[in-house]
Design an enzyme around this catalytic site. Structure first.
Site: not given
Ligand code: UT7
Length: 333
Positions: A116, A256, A286
């Protein structure tokens, strides 16, 4: 002779027609609009559906848009830098094909890969070529067909990424406008956290890698998020401090577009009001190498000569950085 600085003198962009909305994703997997919007700021993204078209198609369209808008003769272009994480092919550089397709017959070209951060590293590279005095027109294209490496059954990655391309033309400026300074960094500690495991020299394609879905993006979102929040804001602060800039001096942050929450953290550290921050993540998601030029594409008419812009990115690798640029032209009719 006056010092040569590298100014952006034209902008182009392209996104495919197909709109993949959060509502459509709801029908494909266990997710919902409220979760995606509140965690990322994304409402929809564009997808290149045509199976026979790769990243080069997006890049060519963005370049043609720029050439048309700026009335530039492609024969005058000296160099095309193709920033991408999803080249058409592993060996033959995508930029070379793009150059030939748009008629840039006097240019040389190469691809630049830093996930990215490809575009922001490309800005630095383009600026050095211009500042050398040898090259007068450098076209920097950021393009990615992320849908080609995304698993649409993995709700943790497929909700984030989209396809698109943006292009900017760099030319010499003798009035001090253009790229002023930069702070660029990388750290291999990030490799396990954001990657495509297979398809390279380390793990060539095989029936096994396909069965294991190792040709898709893997992201440990939480770890990437933590690094992104701290490093992107840090880079902005570093470049502002080095140039004695306060939040009041900065007209635009061009960040970004990976997650609205990461962008908010950076703008807060910079003391910037929301209206100074370019945002289009809700429309495109993204698009990896294309996020920064697509911001310029959307906001070009609001930019004025002399505006101070801070570009910032964070990506796989890890790679990150910020570039300070003075805008070189008033809105074109
Ligand atoms: O461009 C390159 C660099 N990339 C980035 O900068 C991305 C950085 N990361 C992020 O933006 C975030 O970490 C994400 C958007 C990818 C994820 O958000 P998060 O707040 O970190 O969520 P998480 O992975 O901690 O998941 C929280 C909960 C989980 O459930 P439990 O374990 O708490 O029950 C996931 O299973 O949300 C669940 N979950 C979803 N629920 C509904 C994960 N993806 C989804 C989804 N819909 N699409």
């Amino acid at each position: 002779m006056n010092t040569i600085t590298a100014a952006i003198t034209a902008v182009g962009g392209y996104v495919p027609d197909y709109v993949l909305t959060n509502q459509i994703l709801e029908t494909m997997m266990e997710t919902n609009d409220e979760w995606i919007t509140s965690r990322t700021g994304i409402k929809e993204r564009r997808i290149l559906k045509d199976k026979d078209k790769g990243t080069s198609f997006l890049a060519i369209e963005a370049a043609k848009d720029l050439l048309r808008k700026s009335n530039t003769d492609p024969k005058d272009i000296d160099l095309i830098i193709m920033a991408t994480a999803t080249p058409d092919m592993l060996v033959s550089a995508t930029g070379v094909f793009v150059a030939t397709e748009i008629g840039a017959v006097n240019a040389f070209s190469f691809d630049l890969a830093a996930a990215c951060s490809s575009f922001i590293f490309g800005m630095s590279t383009a600026a050095r070529y211009i500042e050398s005095g040898k090259y007068k027109k450098v076209l920097l294209i950021g393009a990615d067909k992320m849908s080609s490496i995304i698993d649409y059954t993995d709700r943790t990655t497929c909700i984030i990424f989209g396809d698109g391309a943006g292009a900017v033309l760099f030319e010499p400026n003798y009035d001090g406008l253009g790229v002023q300074d930069e702070y660029l960094r990388s750290d291999g500690v990030g490799r396990p956290h954001l990657k495509v495991d297979a398809g390279g020299s380390l793990l060539p394609p095989s029936a096994e890698t396909i069965a294991n879905k190792q040709h898709y993006v893997f992201q440990d979102g939480k770890t990437v998020f933590k690094f992104a929040v701290s490093k992107m804001a840090d880079a902005c602060e570093k470049v502002m401090t080095a140039n004695n800039l306060s939040g009041d001096d900065v007209r635009w942050l061009v960040p970004h577009q990976a997650n609205k929450r990461i962008i908010n953290a950076a703008s807060k550290r910079m003391n910037l009001a929301d209206e100074k921050v370019m945002i289009n993540i809700h429309k495109y998601g993204n698009t990896t190498s294309a996020t920064l030029p697509l911001c310029l594409w959307d906001y070009e008419n609001q930019l004025k000569k002399g505006d101070n812009l801070i570009f910032a990115a964070f990506g796989g690798g890890f790679t990150w950085g910020a570039v300070y640029l003075k805008w070189a032209y008033d809105p074109k009719q």
